[in-house]
Design an enzyme around this catalytic site. Structure first.
Site, PDB file in Angstrom:
ATOM      1  N   ASN A   1      -1.772   5.130   1.835  1.00 23.92           N
ATOM      2  CA  ASN A   1      -2.523   4.774   0.642  1.00 23.92           C
ATOM      3  C   ASN A   1      -2.960   3.327   0.744  1.00 23.92           C
ATOM      4  OD1 ASN A   1      -2.054   7.304  -0.790  1.00 23.92           O
ATOM      5  ND2 ASN A   1       0.060   6.595  -1.025  1.00 23.92           N
ATOM      6  N   LYS A   2      -4.005   2.989  -0.018  1.00 29.56           N
ATOM      7  CA  LYS A   2      -4.503   1.616   0.003  1.00 29.56           C
ATOM      8  C   LYS A   2      -3.446   0.647  -0.509  1.00 29.56           C
ATOM      9  CE  LYS A   2      -7.164  -1.822   0.606  1.00 29.56           C
ATOM     10  NZ  LYS A   2      -7.361  -2.312   1.992  1.00 29.56           N
ATOM     11  N   VAL A   3      -2.823   0.985  -1.626  1.00 27.98           N
ATOM     12  CA  VAL A   3      -1.793   0.124  -2.198  1.00 27.98           C
ATOM     13  C   VAL A   3      -0.437   0.787  -1.967  1.00 27.98           C
ATOM     14  CG1 VAL A   3      -0.897  -0.960  -4.271  1.00 27.98           C
ATOM     15  CG2 VAL A   3      -3.372  -0.784  -3.917  1.00 27.98           C
TER      16      VAL A   3
END
Length: 346
Positions: free
Chosen positions: A340-342
């Site tokens: 995931n991006k974060v």
């Protein structure tokens, strides 16, 4: 538009487009952060910290490696990486009175970084946050916020935000140091990044299309490049890569390097350069498949306005090559599997 190996047109990936913005990001950051960084550098100059502690994860932690070598070589201040788990999982207070606590994060949301930053503040440290999201929880608890100004980054693979982190570290070190050479070189960095983006490292992508593993080597200020490159090989290409100092690799790992073994060596143009080049040649004599990024190598590096800024140029050229390699290996670098991006760790 960019081209696939078969010659068919393909839409640019987010990773490609965002990495291409790095020069503009850095120019914008230097302009907008001038007063913030000048005030912070002045405060640190008048009341020098006893030591510096960095805290980060992933690509941001690789930026912290750059901070370690830059602060220690330019300022003579011991800089060490804090394990986020000590504060967030083990919950052991640290004695940080008089320290500078440098937290680096794109999102500024990860619970472990927040807990450690709070603990550092409670322990007497000056907390400085290098963060892309200016209204993030990390920014809100820091004594000083140095915004990265990278803008939205939608590709899971960090590119422009990583270069922005390195640029912010270089900006702080340049203004904090009494020596003017790095400070005078900063205005030339955006143009050098544009040159780095145009440099062709296709030979690296050509040689790694069918690879299964490799070493990535750097040293000193350049170790941060090796660490970041190895991560990008793994997350965007499904290619197992390990990063080592070109000195540390001699303590065991080099036993794996034999005929056909792939090695990417990134030579930092300073006192460490000769040793890295010599190691690349040693591996070549063993039959290893070696790519050397240096002014003397087969992967060209952009001309750097200062040796300490060379890592930013090397990783910018690498990003263009790794985006191409990912697509050639059948991966979408914007959406790596299972990521995931974060990433919020505790």
């Amino acid at each position: 538009m960019i081209r696939t190996p078969e010659g068919n047109a393909a839409a640019p990936t987010l990773m490609f487009a965002e990495a291409a913005e790095a020069a503009d990001v850095v120019a914008r950051q230097f302009e907008r952060n001038a007063d913030i960084v000048a005030a912070l550098a002045s405060a640190l100059g008048h009341a020098p910290p006893r030591f510096v502690v960095t805290c980060a994860r992933g690509s941001s932690d690789h930026a912290a490696t750059y901070a370690k070598y830059l602060f220690e070589t330019r300022l003579g201040i011991v800089t060490a990486s804090a394990s986020p788990s000590v504060g967030s999982v083990y919950a052991v207070p640290q004695r940080l009175d008089g320290a500078l606590f440098l937290a680096i994060s794109q999102s500024g949301k990860s619970p472990d970084l927040l807990r450690n930053a709070e603990a550092a503040r409670d322990g007497g440290a000056r907390v400085v946050a290098l963060v892309n999201v200016e209204d993030s929880p990390l920014a809100q608890l820091a004594d000083t916020v140095v915004p990265l100004h990278a803008g939205p980054e939608r590709s899971v693979a960090a590119t422009k935000s990583y270069i922005a982190s390195l640029a912010a570290i270089a900006h702080l070190a340049a203004l904090w140091s009494p020596q003017p050479d790095l400070r005078n070189a900063l205005p030339a960095l955006p143009a050098a990044l544009r040159e780095a983006w145009r440099i062709d490292w296709t030979a690296l992508a050509d040689g790694l299309v069918d690879a299964r593993n490799l070493f990535v080597l750097g040293r000193g200020l350049g170790l941060a490049v090796a660490q970041e490159a190895a991560l990008k090989f793994k997350e965007t290409c499904g290619l197992h890569a390990e990063a080592y100092s070109s000195a540390e690799v001699k303590h065991g790992p080099m036993a794996l390097v034999g005929p056909g073994f792939p090695v990417l060596c990134v030579a930092q143009p300073d006192e460490t350069e000769a040793g890295t080049i010599a190691l690349a040649q040693e591996f070549r004599t063993r039959g290893a498949q070696v790519w050397l990024a240096s002014s003397h190598g087969d992967l060209r590096l952009a001309s750097s306005p200062h040796p300490a800024l060379a890592p930013l140029l090397a990783i910018q050229s690498f990003y263009r090559a790794i985006e191409s390699l990912a697509r050639r290996r059948g991966f979408d670098p914007d959406v790596p599997p299972h990521l995931n991006k974060v990433t919020e760790t505790v």
